[in-house]
Write a protein that holds these residues in place. Structure first.
Motif, PDB file in Angstrom:
ATOM      1  N   THR A 146       0.843  -1.201   0.000  1.00  0.00           N
ATOM      2  CA  THR A 146       0.000   0.000   0.000  1.00  0.00           C
ATOM      3  C   THR A 146       0.882   1.257   0.000  1.00  0.00           C
ATOM      4  O   THR A 146       1.992   1.246   0.540  1.00  0.00           O
ATOM      5  N   GLU A 187      -0.854   4.722   0.063  1.00  0.00           N
ATOM      6  CA  GLU A 187      -1.565   5.938   0.481  1.00  0.00           C
ATOM      7  C   GLU A 187      -1.561   6.071   2.008  1.00  0.00           C
ATOM      8  O   GLU A 187      -1.611   5.070   2.724  1.00  0.00           O
ATOM      9  N   GLY A 212      -4.515  -0.009   4.818  1.00  0.00           N
ATOM     10  CA  GLY A 212      -3.126   0.441   4.647  1.00  0.00           C
ATOM     11  C   GLY A 212      -2.260   0.016   5.823  1.00  0.00           C
ATOM     12  O   GLY A 212      -1.267   0.668   6.148  1.00  0.00           O
ATOM     13  N   PHE A 244      -1.457  -0.921  -6.507  1.00  0.00           N
ATOM     14  CA  PHE A 244      -1.079  -0.096  -5.359  1.00  0.00           C
ATOM     15  C   PHE A 244      -0.014   0.893  -5.822  1.00  0.00           C
ATOM     16  O   PHE A 244       1.036   0.492  -6.327  1.00  0.00           O
TER      17      PHE A 244
END
Ligand code: PL4
Length: 407
Positions: A44, A46, A249, A389
């Motif tokens: 991930t 973000e 996340g 991702f």
């Protein structure tokens, strides 16, 4: 001198993802000016939703006060979180006593092997997340690699020809069946009818299914099952392993869970849940209390909304990647694109080519890292997996380079 665990000697290749990272590092060292974009490892990118991060920060600060301090918690996890997972994600399909909180799905997949020992027969989807097979080899449940695969492992090919759902008749009775949906790496999601076939097969043949649902929150088609426990009969043949890594996340934060139904029994009639409780209390010391506070925040309405937004973001990337590989240049090269819209992975076949060669070409010509399909099993040869991702801007730049590639 101590004898080496022969499982390690039986492993024929290094673990896939460090190998991808090694090749990337090697390329970067040889091309110091290249701006490499990674669409390889499903990691991930973000930031955590503020709401969730703040709950963890508040909990951590509370630990510095006499009222807020706590030491070891229950090894099975915070009762409130177990209850909340059962309520929010299983809606009555699992009881809180069947939920075990952990430090992530990969760690549970490793620990689960201790439940079944070395003599268990293994069946895996082919291709599959490599931990199922490599973990089985390390503990001795799988043997030597005879060139087509490891002894003791039944490979269930999942290919475009069978719509990525395997022929189950190849599986021996009393096997442990690893099944992942949405699937890593193919992105395929099993329908209710397909999972019903799997569950009926397992119940009839004395098998136990380890259902890995790590990507469940990417499912956008409401007709598709998000958990195996939506399927009648699953409580007597299935264990589910899951994770906050992808929806929240939490890949670095680390939090996962497993569901082991009270109805699930071994051949001698003893409870699988009871032995799993013994494994978790003996070999695990509970997930971090700070992180479990984050898990609780994820399951509040604001947390659920924030997680959906982040997944929507990655799914937008996925749609762009799909479109790029459907471009004229890839079409001319014979590439076939598989993407369901319900997973973060795009699975692309280059008939007649080797996965690692395609990987090298895309790295060399586009400076884009992917994952070679052959690393997920024999049936993954000639495919590559592209991960969605990434930051939008990076994915856009990668897609621009890919669409300009002359193949
Ligand atoms: C790279 C089907 C990614 N170093 O984070 P966790 O342990 O809760 O979940 C891991 C996991 C579990 N089940 C499935 C997965 O795909 C994953 C994560 N896989 C990938 O790119 O395939 C990350 C891989 C990481 C690893 O080895 O897991």
């Amino acid at each position: 001198m101590l004898t080496r665990n022969e499982g390690f000697a039986n492993l024929t290749a290094g673990y896939l993802f460090p190998e991808v990272a090694r090749r990337r590092r090697e390329y970067a060292a040889a091309h110091p000016d290249a701006k490499i974009i990674s669409l390889g490892i499903g990691n991930t990118t973000e930031p955590l939703p503020k709401f969730i991060a703040k709950k963890m920060a508040d909990y951590a600060l509370g630990l510095a006060t006499p009222e807020g301090y706590s030491g070891y918690g229950d090894e099975q996890g915070n009762t409130e979180l177990r209850k909340k997972i059962a309520e929010v994600w299983y809606k009555g399909l699992a009881d809180e006593s069947e939920v075990f909180i952990s430090d992530g799905a990969k760690c549970d997949i490793a620990r689960i092997q201790t439940l079944f020992g070395r003599k268990v027969k293994i069946a895996v989807q082919d291709p599959a997340y490599p931990v199922y097979v490599d973990g089985s080899v390390i503990v001795g449940a799988a043997g030597k690699n005879n060139g087509t695969g490891y002894e003791g492992v039944t490979y269930m090919p999942c290919t475009p020809e069978n719509d990525f759902f395997p022929e189950l008749s190849v599986v021996e009775p009393n096997s442990l069946i690893y099944f992942c949906s949405p699937n890593n790496p193919t992105g395929a999601v099993a329908t209710k009818e397909q999972l019903k076939k799997l569950v009926d097969f397992a119940n009839k043949n004395g098998c136990i299914i380890i259902f890995d649902g790590a990507y469940r929150e990417f499912i956008r088609d409401p007709s598709l099952p998000k958990t195996i426990f939506e399927i009648e009969g699953a409580r007597t043949c299935a264990i589910e392993i899951n994770s906050f890594s992808k929806p929240a996340g939490f890949t670095g934060v680390r939090l996962g869970w497993s569901i082991v139904p009270n109805d699930l029994k071994f051949a001698d009639g003893t409870s699988v849940n009871r032995d799993w409780n013994r494994v978790m209390t003996t070999l695990f010391n509970g997930a971090s209390n700070v992180v479990q506070a984050g898990g609780l925040a994820c399951l509040e309405p604001e947390g659920l909304k924030a997680m959906k937004e982040v997944i929507d973001y990655y799914l937008e990337n996925a749609a762009l990647i799909k479109k790029t590989f459907e471009g004229e240049n890839f079409k001319k090269a014979g590439a076939e694109v598989y993407f369901t819209g319900n997973s973060p992975y795009i699975w692309v076949q280059f008939p007649g080519l080797k996965s690692w060669d395609v990987f090298d070409t895309l790295l060399d010509k586009c400076r884009v890292v992917t994952t070679p399909g052959s690393g997920f099993g024999p049936a993954g040869e000639s495919f590559i997996r592209i991960s969605a991702f990434g930051h939008h801007a990076d994915v856009e730049e990668a897609c621009k380079r890919l669409s300009e590639l002359a193949l």
